[in-house]
Design an enzyme around this catalytic site. Structure first.
Site, short mmCIF file in Angstrom:
data_model
loop_
_atom_site.label_atom_id
_atom_site.label_comp_id
_atom_site.label_asym_id
_atom_site.label_seq_id
_atom_site.Cartn_x
_atom_site.Cartn_y
_atom_site.Cartn_z
N ARG A 222 -0.45 -9.17 13.29
CA ARG A 222 -1.05 -8.16 12.41
C ARG A 222 -1.89 -8.83 11.33
O ARG A 222 -2.94 -8.31 10.94
CB ARG A 222 0.05 -7.29 11.79
N LYS B 80 0.83 -1.21 0.00
CA LYS B 80 0.00 0.00 0.00
C LYS B 80 0.87 1.27 0.00
O LYS B 80 0.66 2.16 -0.80
CB LYS B 80 -0.94 0.02 1.23
N ARG C 99 11.38 -1.62 11.11
CA ARG C 99 10.31 -1.34 12.06
C ARG C 99 10.22 -2.45 13.09
O ARG C 99 10.31 -3.63 12.74
CB ARG C 99 8.98 -1.20 11.31
N ARG D 182 11.46 -5.60 4.95
CA ARG D 182 11.20 -4.17 4.75
C ARG D 182 12.19 -3.33 5.55
O ARG D 182 12.49 -3.60 6.70
CB ARG D 182 9.77 -3.85 5.21
N ARG E 24 -9.69 0.77 8.64
CA ARG E 24 -9.23 -0.58 8.92
C ARG E 24 -10.30 -1.39 9.66
O ARG E 24 -10.07 -2.56 9.97
CB ARG E 24 -8.01 -0.49 9.82
#
Ligand code: ADP
Ligand code: ADP
Length: 217
Positions: free
Chosen positions: A170, A13, A159, A126, A87
């Site tokens: 998640r 996203k 992160r 990431r 969300r």
């Protein structure tokens, strides 16, 4: 133009939002980025959000709705892409109510579809720039110099919530609370663009631009 980008964590996203907003001159309104900025600034909202973010759960709807409606108002007339919001169905209803009041509507929902199996590798690989927010991947989208932002900002970071344990939470949160948001927009007969996001980054961008082009954009 006003768009919503939906998809599981790691769907791409943020990556695709950046490309869409650059092409069309829109504001990129990422609930995750705004929350991280609030945390870094040590605000009350940032402190309230911290434990939810660290565990991979969702920050309470009322806090998020106020925060994002505020960001939308600030973006003004130039249009925006919402990334990571709504969300939950309650957040989608809150957004609808605020848009209705302002006499506005969302032009399209872009749904990035990726199977769970592809997600863990994307998230654990990431790397992000804490200064400019640029997002890389150790294999799929390498920075020019290992561990350094291409824009000269300095070292990239991982992160904390991209660890395998939190990613698994998640994903669970996504299936339990967020996947239903797509059904909400289907019931409301919104314009939904479904994109196969389980393909290379440039091909996903191309598919999005082609679909937006069909809308006359
Ligand atoms: P989201 O905002 O949905 O969580 P990101 O845009 O941050 O997702 O992407 C998650 C990670 O996966 C990043 O490291 C990014 O470089 C990488 N990535 C994004 N899109 C793809 C893709 N289509 N194929 C492979 N890796 C991708
Ligand atoms: P990703 O890009 O991987 O999808 P985000 O950066 O959007 O992750 O979100 C990070 C965390 O911030 C989430 O796990 C959640 O705790 C919180 N968060 C972000 N957006 C929302 C939202 N709309 N509602 C509730 N919590 C949110």
């Amino acid at each position: 133009m006003k768009l919503i980008l939906l998809g599981p964590p790691g769907a791409g996203k943020g990556t695709q939002c950046k490309r869409i907003t650059e092409k069309y001159g829109l504001a990129h309104l990422s609930s995750g980025d705004i929350l991280r900025a609030e945390r870094a600034a040590g605000t009350e909202l940032g402190r309230k959000a911290q434990s939810y973010m660290d565990s991979g759960g969702l920050v309470p709807d009322d806090l998020i709705i106020d925060m994002m409606i505020g960001a939308i108002k600030k973006a003004g007339a130039k249009g925006y892409v919402l990334d990571g919001f709504p969300r939950t169905v309650v957040q989608a209803e809150g957004l609808d109510a605020a848009l209705k009041k302002a006499g506005e509507r969302i032009d399209a929902i872009v749904s990035l579809e990726v199977p769970d199996e592809a997600i863990l590798d994307r998230m654990t690989g990431r790397r992000s720039c804490p200064k400019c927010g640029a997002v890389y991947h150790i294999v799929n989208l390498k920075p020019k110099v290992d561990g350094q932002c291409d824009k000269g900002c300095g070292p990239l970071m991982q992160r904390k919530d991209d660890s395998p344990e939190v990613v698994s939470n998640r994903l669970k949160t996504y299936h339990e609370q967020t996947a239903a948001v797509l059904g909400y927009y289907q019931r409301n007969r919104s314009r939904i663009i479904q994109i196969n996001a389980d393909q290379p980054i440039d091909e996903v961008s191309q598919a999005i631009f082609t679909a937006l082009g069909r809308l006359g954009r």
